[in-house]
Design a protein around this motif. Structure first.
Motif, PDB file in Angstrom:
ATOM      1  N   PHE A  74      38.456  28.521  49.387  1.00  0.00           N
ATOM      2  CA  PHE A  74      38.525  27.591  48.272  1.00  0.00           C
ATOM      3  C   PHE A  74      39.580  28.083  47.281  1.00  0.00           C
ATOM      4  CE2 PHE A  74      34.955  30.465  47.563  1.00  0.00           C
ATOM      5  CZ  PHE A  74      35.261  31.028  46.339  1.00  0.00           C
ATOM      6  N   THR A  75      39.996  27.191  46.408  1.00  0.00           N
ATOM      7  CA  THR A  75      41.017  27.450  45.413  1.00  0.00           C
ATOM      8  C   THR A  75      40.539  26.937  44.072  1.00  0.00           C
ATOM      9  OG1 THR A  75      42.729  27.186  47.098  1.00  0.00           O
ATOM     10  CG2 THR A  75      43.439  27.075  44.813  1.00  0.00           C
ATOM     11  N   PHE A  76      40.799  27.696  43.031  1.00  0.00           N
ATOM     12  CA  PHE A  76      40.395  27.269  41.695  1.00  0.00           C
ATOM     13  C   PHE A  76      41.394  27.818  40.684  1.00  0.00           C
ATOM     14  CE2 PHE A  76      38.125  31.082  42.897  1.00  0.00           C
ATOM     15  CZ  PHE A  76      38.423  31.960  41.869  1.00  0.00           C
ATOM     16  N   PRO A  77      41.496  27.195  39.521  1.00  0.00           N
ATOM     17  CA  PRO A  77      42.494  27.623  38.532  1.00  0.00           C
ATOM     18  C   PRO A  77      42.018  28.808  37.706  1.00  0.00           C
ATOM     19  CG  PRO A  77      41.363  25.675  37.745  1.00  0.00           C
ATOM     20  CD  PRO A  77      40.844  25.934  39.129  1.00  0.00           C
ATOM     21  N   PHE A  78      42.955  29.633  37.285  1.00  0.00           N
ATOM     22  CA  PHE A  78      42.712  30.695  36.327  1.00  0.00           C
ATOM     23  C   PHE A  78      42.787  30.129  34.912  1.00  0.00           C
ATOM     24  CE2 PHE A  78      43.988  33.938  39.606  1.00  0.00           C
ATOM     25  CZ  PHE A  78      42.802  34.655  39.545  1.00  0.00           C
ATOM     26  N   PRO A  79      42.209  30.819  33.935  1.00  0.00           N
ATOM     27  CA  PRO A  79      42.305  30.318  32.555  1.00  0.00           C
ATOM     28  C   PRO A  79      43.714  30.393  31.991  1.00  0.00           C
ATOM     29  CG  PRO A  79      41.203  32.452  32.624  1.00  0.00           C
ATOM     30  CD  PRO A  79      41.319  31.982  34.034  1.00  0.00           C
ATOM     31  N   GLU A  80      44.575  31.238  32.552  1.00  0.00           N
ATOM     32  CA  GLU A  80      45.966  31.335  32.116  1.00  0.00           C
ATOM     33  C   GLU A  80      46.789  31.908  33.261  1.00  0.00           C
ATOM     34  OE1 GLU A  80      46.702  34.564  29.232  1.00  0.00           O
ATOM     35  OE2 GLU A  80      44.518  34.786  29.198  1.00  0.00           O
ATOM     36  N   GLU A  81      48.082  32.068  33.055  1.00  0.00           N
ATOM     37  CA  GLU A  81      48.952  32.576  34.107  1.00  0.00           C
ATOM     38  C   GLU A  81      48.647  34.049  34.372  1.00  0.00           C
ATOM     39  OE1 GLU A  81      53.058  31.782  33.790  1.00  0.00           O
ATOM     40  OE2 GLU A  81      52.794  29.756  33.053  1.00  0.00           O
ATOM     41  N   ILE A  82      48.390  34.370  35.635  1.00  0.00           N
ATOM     42  CA  ILE A  82      47.985  35.710  36.033  1.00  0.00           C
ATOM     43  C   ILE A  82      49.129  36.380  36.779  1.00  0.00           C
ATOM     44  CG2 ILE A  82      46.329  37.035  37.398  1.00  0.00           C
ATOM     45  CD1 ILE A  82      45.138  35.761  34.909  1.00  0.00           C
ATOM     46  N   ALA A  83      49.355  37.675  36.478  1.00  0.00           N
ATOM     47  CA  ALA A  83      50.416  38.439  37.126  1.00  0.00           C
ATOM     48  C   ALA A  83      49.901  39.337  38.231  1.00  0.00           C
ATOM     49  CB  ALA A  83      51.174  39.275  36.086  1.00  0.00           C
ATOM     50  N   CYS A  84      48.648  39.825  38.148  1.00  0.00           N
ATOM     51  CA  CYS A  84      48.129  40.750  39.151  1.00  0.00           C
ATOM     52  C   CYS A  84      46.603  40.657  39.187  1.00  0.00           C
ATOM     53  CB  CYS A  84      48.552  42.191  38.849  1.00  0.00           C
ATOM     54  SG  CYS A  84      48.083  42.778  37.202  1.00  0.00           S
ATOM     55  N   VAL A  85      46.022  41.028  40.332  1.00  0.00           N
ATOM     56  CA  VAL A  85      44.567  41.047  40.504  1.00  0.00           C
ATOM     57  C   VAL A  85      44.180  42.366  41.151  1.00  0.00           C
ATOM     58  CG1 VAL A  85      44.237  38.552  40.652  1.00  0.00           C
ATOM     59  CG2 VAL A  85      44.783  39.847  42.715  1.00  0.00           C
ATOM     60  N   HIS A  86      42.909  42.749  40.951  1.00  0.00           N
ATOM     61  CA  HIS A  86      42.413  44.001  41.518  1.00  0.00           C
ATOM     62  C   HIS A  86      40.917  43.857  41.774  1.00  0.00           C
ATOM     63  CE1 HIS A  86      42.110  48.240  42.406  1.00  0.00           C
ATOM     64  NE2 HIS A  86      41.183  48.394  41.489  1.00  0.00           N
ATOM     65  N   VAL A  87      40.476  44.273  42.957  1.00  0.00           N
ATOM     66  CA  VAL A  87      39.068  44.209  43.338  1.00  0.00           C
ATOM     67  C   VAL A  87      38.376  45.500  42.916  1.00  0.00           C
ATOM     68  CG1 VAL A  87      37.468  44.036  45.273  1.00  0.00           C
ATOM     69  CG2 VAL A  87      39.550  42.662  45.254  1.00  0.00           C
ATOM     70  N   LEU A  88      37.241  45.357  42.240  1.00  0.00           N
ATOM     71  CA  LEU A  88      36.475  46.496  41.753  1.00  0.00           C
ATOM     72  C   LEU A  88      35.157  46.600  42.507  1.00  0.00           C
ATOM     73  CD1 LEU A  88      36.960  45.830  37.939  1.00  0.00           C
ATOM     74  CD2 LEU A  88      38.124  47.599  39.234  1.00  0.00           C
ATOM     75  N   ASP A  89      34.718  47.835  42.746  1.00  0.00           N
ATOM     76  CA  ASP A  89      33.396  48.105  43.296  1.00  0.00           C
ATOM     77  C   ASP A  89      33.152  47.327  44.588  1.00  0.00           C
ATOM     78  OD1 ASP A  89      30.926  49.241  43.525  1.00  0.00           O
ATOM     79  OD2 ASP A  89      29.960  48.030  41.979  1.00  0.00           O
ATOM     80  N   SER A  90      34.080  47.437  45.531  1.00  0.00           N
ATOM     81  CA  SER A  90      33.959  46.834  46.864  1.00  0.00           C
ATOM     82  C   SER A  90      33.735  45.330  46.821  1.00  0.00           C
ATOM     83  CB  SER A  90      32.828  47.510  47.642  1.00  0.00           C
ATOM     84  OG  SER A  90      33.073  48.899  47.790  1.00  0.00           O
ATOM     85  N   GLY A  91      34.297  44.666  45.837  1.00  0.00           N
ATOM     86  CA  GLY A  91      34.208  43.212  45.753  1.00  0.00           C
ATOM     87  C   GLY A  91      33.165  42.688  44.799  1.00  0.00           C
ATOM     88  N   ALA A  92      32.436  43.564  44.099  1.00  0.00           N
ATOM     89  CA  ALA A  92      31.432  43.092  43.140  1.00  0.00           C
ATOM     90  C   ALA A  92      32.079  42.502  41.896  1.00  0.00           C
ATOM     91  CB  ALA A  92      30.489  44.226  42.758  1.00  0.00           C
ATOM     92  N   TYR A  93      33.262  42.977  41.540  1.00  0.00           N
ATOM     93  CA  TYR A  93      33.966  42.495  40.355  1.00  0.00           C
ATOM     94  C   TYR A  93      35.426  42.234  40.720  1.00  0.00           C
ATOM     95  CZ  TYR A  93      29.886  44.653  38.179  1.00  0.00           C
ATOM     96  OH  TYR A  93      28.607  45.013  37.866  1.00  0.00           O
ATOM     97  N   LEU A  94      36.038  41.357  39.949  1.00  0.00           N
ATOM     98  CA  LEU A  94      37.445  41.043  40.112  1.00  0.00           C
ATOM     99  C   LEU A  94      38.114  41.130  38.748  1.00  0.00           C
ATOM    100  CD1 LEU A  94      39.732  40.065  42.033  1.00  0.00           C
ATOM    101  CD2 LEU A  94      39.177  37.736  41.299  1.00  0.00           C
ATOM    102  N   ALA A  95      39.149  41.951  38.658  1.00  0.00           N
ATOM    103  CA  ALA A  95      39.922  42.094  37.427  1.00  0.00           C
ATOM    104  C   ALA A  95      41.278  41.453  37.612  1.00  0.00           C
ATOM    105  CB  ALA A  95      40.074  43.566  37.051  1.00  0.00           C
ATOM    106  N   ALA A  96      41.787  40.846  36.546  1.00  0.00           N
ATOM    107  CA  ALA A  96      43.083  40.168  36.589  1.00  0.00           C
ATOM    108  C   ALA A  96      43.867  40.522  35.341  1.00  0.00           C
ATOM    109  CB  ALA A  96      42.904  38.645  36.694  1.00  0.00           C
ATOM    110  N   GLY A  97      45.159  40.735  35.527  1.00  0.00           N
ATOM    111  CA  GLY A  97      46.057  40.978  34.412  1.00  0.00           C
ATOM    112  C   GLY A  97      46.922  39.759  34.161  1.00  0.00           C
ATOM    113  N   ALA A  98      46.906  39.275  32.944  1.00  0.00           N
ATOM    114  CA  ALA A  98      47.609  38.041  32.602  1.00  0.00           C
ATOM    115  C   ALA A  98      49.020  38.337  32.108  1.00  0.00           C
ATOM    116  CB  ALA A  98      46.837  37.263  31.550  1.00  0.00           C
ATOM    117  N   LYS A  99      49.855  37.309  32.182  1.00  0.00           N
ATOM    118  CA  LYS A  99      51.221  37.441  31.682  1.00  0.00           C
ATOM    119  C   LYS A  99      51.256  37.528  30.164  1.00  0.00           C
ATOM    120  CE  LYS A  99      53.430  35.156  35.609  1.00  0.00           C
ATOM    121  NZ  LYS A  99      54.330  34.075  36.070  1.00  0.00           N
TER     122      LYS A  99
END
Length: 490
Positions: free
Chosen positions: A70-95
């Motif tokens: 599936f695909t869904f929008p981010f709240p703003e433009e994102i430059a990078c993503v990182h998976v935390l704790d084996s997929g329990a959390y997702l972190a994103a860095g915005a522009k």
């Protein structure tokens, strides 16, 4: 022997290959990955950021899959993503410089805060510590338990426990070689466009109220070109750098005489320091045909190095002899490679079962269970776009669902228009509006007369709306009363 995979982010999507055989296992199409941290993966899914639109693409990590889950929008433009704790959390860095953290199982946005003055270019984590680098040439270390605690920070801004500010240009890559950063055992490696890679020791302590830290610069490695990516082996004895001038290997220790007085013993001596920089003359260069290397990664034990050139080819190197073992060629790689990532293969891609306990005797019923060929579901809920306060329920302000095919309603609309009764006020008003709009042509009258006619039509529409709404309420109440009466009789 464990099966290892290497994932490559390209303009055509995410491509996943067997590291030792070079065969393609899976791919995720429909997303243009840009940047060193444009995608990340766990054992069951892949999250990728589209460089053209603020969209997040989630792919099932199955053999032969090509389409997104599936695909869904981010709240703003994102430059990078990182998976935390084996997929329990997702972190994103915005522009914009913000960092956003979600819980993937519920989709709840746990926290978002201002982290950098420019775009967040890189993210890495280890044991509850999140490290971020940005275009402002700064590297910040965050303790997640403190950053995500709304009650501890209240309305105050989230602050890093320590900041590394010795770089002069934008950060391009981060690496945490092993766990233990929060206890001072691990080290942080940072790479920048200023042609340097720096090694840091970070110590984090709790003073009773919050976490505080201090950083110490251990070594500075200087390269002849812009550093695009770095990798460090598990023992932290070798640093591999992908630069615009080639592929380099730096040995952090050399054998020589100890610096202690009256000492005749020889042993490993660390290079660099706070005052001396390790120049490229002390580095071993790999014989690559392409001068500019875009990305690289190491396998689990550090015996194989994978590099990707800007031309679009992937090469696997033996780190002991610095010889090229194989080249992975694929037409999908010709669009340009921006990121590489390696890990042990999950069970559905030929890896070991997660339930196996090494060295322990397992019950026969568990040992005889077949390994699933494909996973049919993942613990991932579409992410919220609005942050919620502590203790609040899961937000329903935004919810993106799985992509579904929309039915063609052209025939139904045509049937509705043909059966429309022109005797009702709605039909008369709509056709009158059409007549007014058709009459709004240049040269058919003054503008004032047309404005007056439009205002009259708006007034009639408002009256009609009130009557229609009242009629709808009466019909609804009648239907509910009839249904309740029929239910009581039955």
């Amino acid at each position: 022997m464990f099966t290892e995979i290497v994932a490559a982010g390209t303009k055509a999507g995410v491509q996943i290959y067997d590291l030792r055989r070079g065969t393609k296992l899976a791919q995720g199409l429909g997303v243009s990955v840009n940047g060193r941290y444009g995608f990340d993966l766990c054992d069951s899914w892949v999250a990728a950021v589209d460089e053209k639109k603020p969209l997040c693409h989630i792919y099932m990590l199955n053999r032969g899959d090509t389409g997104e889950k599936f695909t869904f929008p981010f709240p703003e433009e994102i430059a990078c993503v990182h998976v935390l704790d084996s997929g329990a959390y997702l972190a994103a860095g915005a522009k914009s410089g913000r960092i956003i953290v979600w819980a993937t199982a519920s989709g709840r946005m746990l926290r978002s805060w201002d982290a950098h003055y420019g775009a967040v270019t890189s993210l890495s984590s280890s044991e509850g510590v999140l490290v971020s680098g940005g275009e402002d040439a700064a590297v910040h270390v965050w303790v997640l338990s403190q950053a995500l605690d709304h009650f501890a920070t209240r309305d105050s801004a989230v602050t890093p426990v320590v900041s590394l500010t010795d770089h002069t240009l934008a950060i391009t890559a981060l690496h945490l070689a092993r766990p233990g950063v929060i206890s001072g055992r691990g080290r942080i490696y940072t790479a920048s466009k200023d042609h340097t890679c720096k090694q840091w020791r970070v110590r984090i302590e709790h003073d009773g109220e919050c976490y505080v830290g201090r950083a110490e610069l251990l070594a500075t490695l200087l390269y002849p070109g812009l550093v695009n990516d770095i990798a460090v082996d598990k023992g932290e004895t070798r640093v591999f750098a992908a630069t615009a001038a080639g592929l380099f290997q730096t040995n952090l220790f050399t054998y020589g005489r100890s610096d202690l007085e009256d000492s005749t013993e020889t042993g490993p001596v660390a290079l660099g320091g706070t005052s001396d920089a390790v120049l490229s003359e002390h580095c071993d260069r790999y014989p690559t045909a392409d001068r500019s290397i875009a990305a690289l990664c190491l396998n689990f034990d550090g015996s194989l190095l994978v590099s990707a050139s800007e031309a679009g080819d992937i090469r696997v190197w033996d780190t002991a002899s610095r010889q090229c073992l194989r080249t992975i060629n694929d037409k999908q790689l010709g669009t340009g490679i921006t990121q590489l990532s390696s890990r042990l293969a999950p069970p559905q891609l030929g890896g070991p079962r997660a339930s196996i306990d090494m060295g322990l005797l397992r019950p026969e019923i568990i040992a005889e269970q077949p390994v699933p060929h494909k996973i049919s579901s993942i613990s991932f809920t579409p992410l919220q776009r609005i942050a919620q306060g502590a203790g609040s329920k899961t937000s329903t302000a935004f919810e993106a669902s799985v992509k579904q095919r929309l039915f063609d309603v052209t025939r139904d609309m045509a049937h509705f228009e043909n059966t429309l009764n022109v005797s009702i006020p709605y039909g008369q008003t709509s056709r009158a509006d059409v007549g007014v709009l058709e009459g709004l042509q240049p040269g058919n009258g003054s503008s004032e007369r047309q404005i007056v006619e439009l205002l009259q039509q708006v007034e009639r529409l408002q009256k009609h709306h009130v009557r229609t709404r009242r009629l709808n309420d009466e019909l609804y109440q009648g239907a509910v009363t009839e249904w309740l009466g029929a239910r009581q009789k039955s």
